[in-house]
Design an enzyme around this catalytic site. Structure first.
Site, PDB file in Angstrom:
ATOM      1  N   ASP A  32     -19.113 -37.233  -8.825  1.00 51.49           N
ATOM      2  CA  ASP A  32     -20.256 -36.781  -8.310  1.00 51.49           C
ATOM      3  C   ASP A  32     -21.707 -37.711  -8.910  1.00 51.49           C
ATOM      4  OD1 ASP A  32     -21.651 -33.661  -7.357  1.00 51.49           O
ATOM      5  OD2 ASP A  32     -22.867 -35.005  -8.148  1.00 51.49           O
ATOM      6  N   ASN A  87     -19.474 -24.365  -2.916  1.00 53.44           N
ATOM      7  CA  ASN A  87     -20.877 -23.814  -2.224  1.00 53.44           C
ATOM      8  C   ASN A  87     -20.847 -23.977  -0.889  1.00 53.44           C
ATOM      9  OD1 ASN A  87     -22.080 -23.609  -4.980  1.00 53.44           O
ATOM     10  ND2 ASN A  87     -22.608 -25.733  -4.958  1.00 53.44           N
ATOM     11  N   GLY A  93     -26.524 -22.642  -2.690  1.00 55.06           N
ATOM     12  CA  GLY A  93     -26.900 -23.966  -3.078  1.00 55.06           C
ATOM     13  C   GLY A  93     -26.213 -25.269  -2.564  1.00 55.06           C
ATOM     14  N   GLN A  94     -25.504 -24.856  -1.399  1.00 54.33           N
ATOM     15  CA  GLN A  94     -24.989 -26.330  -0.629  1.00 54.33           C
ATOM     16  C   GLN A  94     -26.056 -27.027  -0.123  1.00 54.33           C
ATOM     17  OE1 GLN A  94     -22.251 -25.025   2.614  1.00 54.33           O
ATOM     18  NE2 GLN A  94     -21.608 -27.063   2.815  1.00 54.33           N
ATOM     19  N   HIS A 100     -16.675 -29.326   0.465  1.00 51.29           N
ATOM     20  CA  HIS A 100     -16.064 -30.033  -0.555  1.00 51.29           C
ATOM     21  C   HIS A 100     -15.910 -28.957  -1.815  1.00 51.29           C
ATOM     22  CE1 HIS A 100     -20.761 -29.744  -0.703  1.00 51.29           C
ATOM     23  NE2 HIS A 100     -20.716 -29.731  -1.792  1.00 51.29           N
ATOM     24  N   HIS A 102     -16.140 -28.838  -5.661  1.00 55.80           N
ATOM     25  CA  HIS A 102     -16.671 -29.344  -7.026  1.00 55.80           C
ATOM     26  C   HIS A 102     -15.459 -29.113  -7.965  1.00 55.80           C
ATOM     27  CE1 HIS A 102     -21.006 -29.789  -6.124  1.00 55.80           C
ATOM     28  NE2 HIS A 102     -20.530 -28.901  -5.411  1.00 55.80           N
TER      29      HIS A 102
HETATM   30  P1  5GP Z   1     -23.514 -29.034  -2.901  1.00 53.90           P
HETATM   31  O1  5GP Z   1     -24.690 -28.704  -3.636  1.00 53.90           O
HETATM   32  O2  5GP Z   1     -23.523 -29.133  -1.377  1.00 53.90           O
HETATM   33  O3  5GP Z   1     -22.507 -27.996  -3.092  1.00 53.90           O
HETATM   34  O4  5GP Z   1     -23.038 -30.088  -3.679  1.00 53.90           O
HETATM   35  C1  5GP Z   1     -23.226 -31.670  -3.479  1.00 53.90           C
HETATM   36  C2  5GP Z   1     -22.954 -32.641  -4.287  1.00 53.90           C
HETATM   37  O5  5GP Z   1     -22.887 -33.942  -3.739  1.00 53.90           O
HETATM   38  C3  5GP Z   1     -24.022 -32.643  -5.505  1.00 53.90           C
HETATM   39  O6  5GP Z   1     -23.520 -32.313  -6.511  1.00 53.90           O
HETATM   40  C4  5GP Z   1     -24.597 -33.617  -5.460  1.00 53.90           C
HETATM   41  O7  5GP Z   1     -24.965 -34.360  -6.617  1.00 53.90           O
HETATM   42  C5  5GP Z   1     -23.467 -34.841  -4.713  1.00 53.90           C
HETATM   43  N1  5GP Z   1     -23.876 -35.825  -4.067  1.00 53.90           N
HETATM   44  C6  5GP Z   1     -25.133 -36.030  -3.174  1.00 53.90           C
HETATM   45  N2  5GP Z   1     -25.190 -37.128  -2.510  1.00 53.90           N
HETATM   46  C7  5GP Z   1     -24.206 -38.069  -3.228  1.00 53.90           C
HETATM   47  C8  5GP Z   1     -23.995 -39.254  -2.992  1.00 53.90           C
HETATM   48  O8  5GP Z   1     -24.254 -40.141  -2.267  1.00 53.90           O
HETATM   49  N3  5GP Z   1     -22.871 -39.646  -3.766  1.00 53.90           N
HETATM   50  C9  5GP Z   1     -22.228 -39.064  -4.786  1.00 53.90           C
HETATM   51  N4  5GP Z   1     -21.044 -39.383  -5.278  1.00 53.90           N
HETATM   52  N5  5GP Z   1     -22.340 -37.646  -4.681  1.00 53.90           N
HETATM   53  C10 5GP Z   1     -23.442 -37.152  -4.082  1.00 53.90           C
END
Ligand code: 5GP
Ligand code: ZN
Length: 114
Positions: A32, A87, A93-94, A100, A102
Protein backbone atom coordinates in the site's frame (compact mmCIF):
# COMPACT_ATOMS: atom_id res chain seq x y z
CA UNK A 1 -11.60 -6.82 -18.71
CA UNK A 2 -10.20 -3.65 -17.13
CA UNK A 3 -11.81 -0.37 -16.18
CA UNK A 4 -10.13 2.65 -17.78
CA UNK A 5 -10.27 4.96 -14.75
CA UNK A 6 -9.32 2.33 -12.18
CA UNK A 7 -6.01 2.80 -10.31
CA UNK A 8 -5.54 -0.92 -9.70
CA UNK A 9 -6.27 -1.80 -13.35
CA UNK A 10 -3.55 0.72 -14.29
CA UNK A 11 -1.14 -0.95 -11.85
CA UNK A 12 -2.02 -4.36 -13.35
CA UNK A 13 -1.34 -2.95 -16.83
CA UNK A 14 1.99 -1.51 -15.68
CA UNK A 15 0.84 2.06 -16.31
CA UNK A 16 1.30 3.06 -12.66
CA UNK A 17 4.32 1.74 -10.73
CA UNK A 18 3.82 -0.36 -7.60
CA UNK A 19 5.89 -2.59 -5.33
CA UNK A 20 4.59 -6.01 -6.39
CA UNK A 21 5.03 -8.72 -3.75
CA UNK A 22 3.07 -11.51 -5.46
CA UNK A 23 1.54 -12.19 -8.88
CA UNK A 24 0.08 -15.56 -9.82
CA UNK A 25 -3.20 -17.20 -10.84
CA UNK A 26 -4.77 -13.88 -11.82
CA UNK A 27 -4.13 -12.38 -8.38
CA UNK A 28 -1.75 -9.50 -7.63
CA UNK A 29 -0.43 -8.26 -4.28
CA UNK A 30 1.29 -4.90 -3.81
CA UNK A 31 2.49 -2.72 -0.96
CA UNK A 32 0.00 0.00 0.00
CA UNK A 33 1.31 3.46 -0.94
CA UNK A 34 0.01 4.87 2.38
CA UNK A 35 0.66 2.09 4.92
CA UNK A 36 -1.44 1.97 8.09
CA UNK A 37 0.77 -0.67 9.73
CA UNK A 38 4.40 -1.83 9.37
CA UNK A 39 3.05 -4.43 6.90
CA UNK A 40 0.22 -3.19 4.68
CA UNK A 41 -0.42 -5.11 1.47
CA UNK A 42 -3.29 -5.01 -1.01
CA UNK A 43 -4.36 -8.23 -2.72
CA UNK A 44 -6.72 -8.08 -5.69
CA UNK A 45 -7.86 -10.03 -8.75
CA UNK A 46 -6.50 -8.91 -12.11
CA UNK A 47 -10.07 -9.03 -13.38
CA UNK A 48 -11.85 -5.75 -12.59
CA UNK A 49 -14.61 -6.26 -10.03
CA UNK A 50 -15.85 -3.22 -8.09
CA UNK A 51 -16.26 -4.88 -4.69
CA UNK A 52 -17.00 -8.11 -2.86
CA UNK A 53 -20.77 -7.62 -3.14
CA UNK A 54 -20.60 -7.33 -6.90
CA UNK A 55 -18.27 -10.31 -7.02
CA UNK A 56 -20.73 -12.51 -5.16
CA UNK A 57 -23.42 -11.44 -7.57
CA UNK A 58 -21.30 -12.50 -10.56
CA UNK A 59 -20.19 -15.66 -8.82
CA UNK A 60 -16.66 -17.00 -9.10
CA UNK A 61 -15.82 -19.09 -6.08
CA UNK A 62 -12.36 -20.10 -7.30
CA UNK A 63 -11.24 -16.50 -7.67
CA UNK A 64 -12.41 -15.57 -4.17
CA UNK A 65 -10.77 -18.68 -2.72
CA UNK A 66 -7.49 -17.81 -4.43
CA UNK A 67 -7.72 -14.18 -3.30
CA UNK A 68 -8.27 -15.10 0.34
CA UNK A 69 -5.70 -17.90 0.32
CA UNK A 70 -2.96 -15.62 -1.01
CA UNK A 71 -3.93 -12.84 1.42
CA UNK A 72 -3.76 -15.31 4.30
CA UNK A 73 -0.41 -16.72 3.13
CA UNK A 74 1.08 -13.24 2.99
CA UNK A 75 -0.38 -12.38 6.38
CA UNK A 76 0.84 -15.61 7.98
CA UNK A 77 4.45 -14.57 7.37
CA UNK A 78 4.00 -12.33 10.42
CA UNK A 79 4.44 -14.20 13.68
CA UNK A 80 2.25 -11.80 15.66
CA UNK A 81 -0.83 -12.39 13.53
CA UNK A 82 -2.51 -10.25 10.90
CA UNK A 83 -5.79 -8.68 9.90
CA UNK A 84 -7.61 -8.96 6.56
CA UNK A 85 -9.97 -6.11 5.66
CA UNK A 86 -12.33 -5.82 2.69
CA UNK A 87 -13.91 -2.37 2.67
CA UNK A 88 -17.10 -2.37 0.62
CA UNK A 89 -19.01 0.78 -0.29
CA UNK A 90 -18.85 4.41 0.84
CA UNK A 91 -19.65 3.95 4.56
CA UNK A 92 -16.88 1.37 4.92
CA UNK A 93 -14.25 3.77 3.62
CA UNK A 94 -13.72 2.05 0.26
CA UNK A 95 -11.90 4.55 -1.93
CA UNK A 96 -10.72 2.33 -4.81
CA UNK A 97 -13.58 0.58 -6.60
CA UNK A 98 -11.63 -2.54 -7.50
CA UNK A 99 -12.09 -5.43 -5.08
CA UNK A 100 -9.08 -5.73 -2.77
CA UNK A 101 -8.11 -7.32 0.51
CA UNK A 102 -5.96 -5.30 2.90
CA UNK A 103 -3.35 -7.37 4.75
CA UNK A 104 -2.32 -5.52 7.91
CA UNK A 105 0.34 -6.74 10.34
CA UNK A 106 3.36 -5.78 12.40
CA UNK A 107 1.64 -3.93 15.23
CA UNK A 108 -1.09 -4.48 17.79
CA UNK A 109 -4.52 -3.58 16.41
CA UNK A 110 -7.53 -2.51 18.44
CA UNK A 111 -11.14 -3.63 18.00
CA UNK A 112 -13.67 -2.38 17.01
CA UNK A 113 -12.14 -0.46 14.10
CA UNK A 114 -13.01 3.22 13.71
P1 5GP B 1 -9.82 1.28 0.34
O1 5GP B 1 -9.90 2.60 1.06
O2 5GP B 1 -10.53 1.35 -1.00
O3 5GP B 1 -10.25 0.11 1.16
O4 5GP B 1 -8.28 1.02 0.06
C1 5GP B 1 -7.59 1.58 -1.01
C2 5GP B 1 -6.13 1.55 -0.67
O5 5GP B 1 -5.39 1.77 -1.84
C3 5GP B 1 -5.69 2.63 0.34
O6 5GP B 1 -5.13 2.01 1.48
C4 5GP B 1 -4.69 3.47 -0.44
O7 5GP B 1 -3.59 3.89 0.36
C5 5GP B 1 -4.24 2.53 -1.53
N1 5GP B 1 -3.85 3.17 -2.76
C6 5GP B 1 -4.52 4.16 -3.42
N2 5GP B 1 -3.86 4.50 -4.54
C7 5GP B 1 -2.75 3.70 -4.59
C8 5GP B 1 -1.67 3.60 -5.52
O8 5GP B 1 -1.60 4.29 -6.55
N3 5GP B 1 -0.72 2.68 -5.25
C9 5GP B 1 -0.76 1.88 -4.14
N4 5GP B 1 0.24 1.01 -3.96
N5 5GP B 1 -1.77 1.95 -3.23
C10 5GP B 1 -2.75 2.86 -3.46
ZN1 ZN C 1 -9.90 -2.16 -11.76
Amino acid sequence: MSSTNCIFCKIIAGEIPAKIVHRDNGIMAIEDVNPQAPVHLLVFPERHVANIAEHTFRGSADEIACLMEIAAELGAKNAGGFRLVVNTGADSGQTVDHLHVHVLAGRHMSWPPG
